[in-house]
Design a protein around this motif. Structure first.
Motif, short mmCIF file in Angstrom:
data_model
loop_
_atom_site.label_atom_id
_atom_site.label_comp_id
_atom_site.label_asym_id
_atom_site.label_seq_id
_atom_site.Cartn_x
_atom_site.Cartn_y
_atom_site.Cartn_z
N GLN A 306 0.86 -1.19 0.00
CA GLN A 306 0.00 0.00 0.00
C GLN A 306 0.90 1.24 0.00
O GLN A 306 1.10 1.89 1.01
CB GLN A 306 -0.94 -0.05 1.21
N HIS A 307 1.42 1.57 -1.18
CA HIS A 307 2.50 2.54 -1.30
C HIS A 307 2.08 3.96 -0.93
O HIS A 307 2.80 4.65 -0.20
CB HIS A 307 3.05 2.51 -2.73
N LYS A 308 0.94 4.41 -1.41
CA LYS A 308 0.53 5.78 -1.10
C LYS A 308 0.28 5.95 0.39
O LYS A 308 0.60 6.98 0.99
CB LYS A 308 -0.72 6.16 -1.89
N CYS A 309 -0.30 4.94 0.97
CA CYS A 309 -0.55 4.95 2.41
C CYS A 309 0.76 5.16 3.18
O CYS A 309 0.82 5.95 4.12
CB CYS A 309 -1.20 3.63 2.82
N LYS A 310 1.81 4.48 2.78
CA LYS A 310 3.09 4.56 3.48
C LYS A 310 3.75 5.94 3.36
O LYS A 310 4.60 6.29 4.17
CB LYS A 310 4.04 3.49 2.95
N SER A 311 3.32 6.72 2.36
CA SER A 311 3.93 8.03 2.16
C SER A 311 3.22 9.15 2.91
O SER A 311 3.68 10.30 2.91
CB SER A 311 3.94 8.37 0.67
N MET A 312 2.12 8.85 3.58
CA MET A 312 1.35 9.89 4.27
C MET A 312 2.07 10.37 5.52
O MET A 312 2.80 9.62 6.17
CB MET A 312 -0.05 9.36 4.63
N GLU A 313 1.83 11.63 5.85
CA GLU A 313 2.50 12.23 7.01
C GLU A 313 1.98 11.60 8.30
O GLU A 313 0.79 11.29 8.43
CB GLU A 313 2.25 13.73 7.03
N THR A 314 2.88 11.44 9.26
CA THR A 314 2.49 10.86 10.55
C THR A 314 2.39 11.95 11.61
O THR A 314 2.80 13.09 11.39
CB THR A 314 3.52 9.81 11.01
N GLY A 315 1.89 11.57 12.76
CA GLY A 315 1.83 12.48 13.90
C GLY A 315 2.93 12.23 14.91
O GLY A 315 2.86 12.74 16.04
N ASN A 316 3.94 11.47 14.53
CA ASN A 316 5.06 11.22 15.45
C ASN A 316 5.70 12.54 15.86
O ASN A 316 5.99 13.38 15.01
CB ASN A 316 6.11 10.32 14.78
N SER A 317 5.90 12.70 17.16
CA SER A 317 6.36 13.98 17.67
C SER A 317 7.43 13.79 18.74
O SER A 317 7.30 12.89 19.59
CB SER A 317 5.18 14.76 18.27
N PRO A 318 8.48 14.61 18.75
CA PRO A 318 9.49 14.53 19.81
C PRO A 318 8.91 14.83 21.19
O PRO A 318 9.50 14.45 22.21
CB PRO A 318 10.53 15.59 19.40
N ASN A 319 7.77 15.51 21.23
CA ASN A 319 7.11 15.79 22.51
C ASN A 319 6.39 14.58 23.07
O ASN A 319 5.93 14.60 24.21
CB ASN A 319 6.11 16.94 22.35
N GLN A 320 6.28 13.52 22.24
CA GLN A 320 5.56 12.32 22.66
C GLN A 320 6.40 11.07 22.38
O GLN A 320 5.91 10.11 21.78
CB GLN A 320 4.20 12.25 21.95
N ASN A 321 7.64 11.10 22.80
CA ASN A 321 8.55 9.96 22.63
C ASN A 321 8.75 9.59 21.16
O ASN A 321 9.00 8.43 20.82
CB ASN A 321 8.05 8.73 23.39
N ASN A 322 8.59 10.59 20.27
CA ASN A 322 8.75 10.37 18.83
C ASN A 322 7.74 9.38 18.25
O ASN A 322 8.00 8.73 17.24
CB ASN A 322 10.18 9.92 18.49
N VAL A 323 6.60 9.28 18.92
CA VAL A 323 5.49 8.49 18.40
C VAL A 323 4.22 9.32 18.53
O VAL A 323 4.26 10.51 18.85
CB VAL A 323 5.34 7.14 19.16
N GLU A 324 3.08 8.72 18.25
CA GLU A 324 1.81 9.46 18.29
C GLU A 324 1.09 9.35 19.62
O GLU A 324 0.34 10.25 20.01
CB GLU A 324 0.91 8.96 17.14
N VAL A 325 1.30 8.26 20.33
CA VAL A 325 0.75 8.10 21.68
C VAL A 325 1.92 7.83 22.62
O VAL A 325 2.55 6.77 22.55
CB VAL A 325 -0.28 6.96 21.75
N SER A 326 2.20 8.78 23.47
CA SER A 326 3.39 8.69 24.33
C SER A 326 3.22 7.61 25.40
O SER A 326 2.11 7.15 25.69
CB SER A 326 3.65 10.03 25.01
N ASP A 327 4.34 7.22 26.00
CA ASP A 327 4.30 6.24 27.08
C ASP A 327 3.44 6.75 28.24
O ASP A 327 2.71 5.97 28.87
CB ASP A 327 5.71 5.95 27.59
#
Length: 483
Positions: A306-327
């Protein structure tokens, strides 16, 4: 006075049954029987019945419970967004919040349950997989390193929603086959068998050997108490059944703990494929909502095809352990789930309830729906420590027969095997969720239909119930509804 004597399991210090006979007096309720969650039981009988904290929760921890509740109900959005703390949804998803599947912390339903929303598929997931295709995949399954072999294109479940700019994986179509069952008392019951198909596939065909399994969301109540059951008590249930019962042979679910990177025992999920609440949660965040966490750091839930899907922007953030849902957020969501209480039983001393309980035991239902446990000592959380609880489950996998089989294996659970569902709270399903759809795919529209679907190891119990009078069946249902 009516007494029934039978052998129950022996295991560890925590097993309240001990290695002895237990006498049940069916003319009165057992001590503490109404307190399903022990000291943490709450008294409530409305749509909020599954959403209250354990009554004995540390008062200083209540704020964590309510913050976790807000995260559980948070509606996530696609990235990028001005709400940076809640973006990252998708690209594929089934629901945009935990609450959207576990409505009021309760039970999901199949599409068409409500007349005004025939296409509502949010609270049901279609799990998919294929048989192992080579020796390497066979080895991965036998060593428990994989739960199942995913479809090469669509992965391990179908997501029928997607963010803007991405086509959903497909749409879900449901049709029922209806057939009658005539009970010995002359009562005619019409059962319905679902047939799920996946239409409008946007990324190519499914594998030719695809297996599809529909799963409704399960109630959230009492999870922390279940997690606190000593696994030796669950293993003892397996031993007791193998030794003392001829037709019932439940087995412990053996799984892989992705978080601890080792083999473990499964307690959660329809096929007991998750070893802990945190594993179940981060798995759902990733697969159901497309949210990354420290265990699933990839910012999307796309397959390699699913190539286009893999190119979409993520919500990974350094404020949240570099992921979208922090520990930190994960821990609060887990705390919330661990401390959801179970409502008290209703009318435990009622004559019909007690008569129904006697039928429940005499029919053999209690062989798998084991009444009670004493939870382990937990110095860090007294609310779930050493509590006498009444979940009505042995937490084992059982062959439920061809009628309920879905042909999709998970770890050591075959396509015919399901974890014994805890029955506590079942009688409040309609009050909480506005329906009474039961079993893994919601096919049963009431408790009697759910019973009549029991086959395999539970066939002998079902056959006994088929022979009951109308009054006796009513009493049995009244008892189960009181749980």
């Amino acid at each position: 006075k009516i007494l029934v004597v039978f052998i129950l399991s022996y295991s560890s210090f925590n097993n309240i049954f001990a290695d002895s006979f237990l006498e049940i007096d069916f003319t009165r309720a057992e001590p503490h029987e109404a307190l399903s969650a022990g000291d943490g039981t709450v008294y409530i009988d409305n749509k909020n019945s599954f959403s209250l904290p354990l009554k004995n929760i540390d008062i200083n921890k209540k704020i964590d419970f309510f913050v976790g509740n807000s995260l559980f109900r948070r509606n996530w959005v696609a990235a990028p967004s001005i709400k940076m703390s809640s973006d990252g949804l998708g690209p594929f998803f089934n629901g945009s919040s935990c609450e959207s599947c576990h409505i009021n912390d309760g039970r999901g339903h199949p599409p068409g349950t409500f007349i005004n929303n025939n296409d509502d598929t949010t609270s049901i997931v279609l799990a998919i997989g294929i048989p192992p295709q080579n020796e390497f995949q066979n080895a991965q399954i036998s060593s428990l390193r994989l739960k199942l072999i995913p479809d090469p294109t669509y992965g391990s479940q179908i997501n029928d929603n997607s963010i803007e700019g991405i086509l959903p994986e497909g749409s879900i179509k449901l049709e029922y086959q209806y057939f009658p069952i005539l009970l010995d008392n002359g009562q005619l019951v019409t059962l319905r068998k679902p047939n799920y198909t996946i239409e409008n596939l946007n990324y190519g065909p499914l594998h030719s050997e695809i297996r599809i399994s529909a799963r409704v969301a399960q109630p959230m109540i009492g999870l922390g108490l279940i997690e606190q059951i000593d696994i030796s008590d669950v293993i003892a249930n397996e031993s007791k059944q193998n030794i003392h019962l001829s037709s019932i042979s439940g087995k412990v679910s053996h799984v892989w703990d992705d978080r601890l990177n080792k083999k473990s025992y499964g307690l959660f999920g329809w096929k007991a494929s998750q070893p802990s609440i945190i594993n179940q949660t981060v798995d759902a965040l990733h697969h159901d909502m497309g949210l990354s966490s420290s265990l699933y750091p990839n910012g999307n839930n796309c397959s390699e095809k699913q190539h286009k899907c893999k190119s979409m922007e993520t919500g990974n953030s350094p404020n949240q352990n570099n992921v979208e849902v922090s520990d930190e957020q994960i821990n609060l969501i887990i705390f919330y789930q661990k401390h959801l209480s179970v409502p008290a039983r209703r009318n435990v001393d009622g004559l019909n309830i007690l008569s129904g309980k006697k039928i429940f035991f005499e029919s053999g239902c209690a062989s798998c729906h084991v009444q009670k446990y004493k939870t382990k000592f937990n110095a860090n959380d007294k609310s779930v420590s050493e509590q006498l609880i009444w979940p009505y489950s042995d937490f084992l996998l059982h062959d439920m027969g061809e009628g309920l089989a879905d042909d999709l294996s998970e770890y050591t659970a075959s396509g015919r095997e399901w974890r014994t569902t805890p029955l506590w709270g079942i009688g409040l399903t309609e009050a909480v969720n506005g329906h009474t759809a039961l079993l893994h795919d919601g096919r049963a529209r009431n408790i009697l239909e759910a019973i009549l679907w029991h086959g395999g190891e539970s066939k002998s119990s079902r056959d006994k119930i088929i022979k009951l009078s109308i009054k006796e069946i009513s009493q049995l249902v009244d008892f189960i509804e009181s749980l």
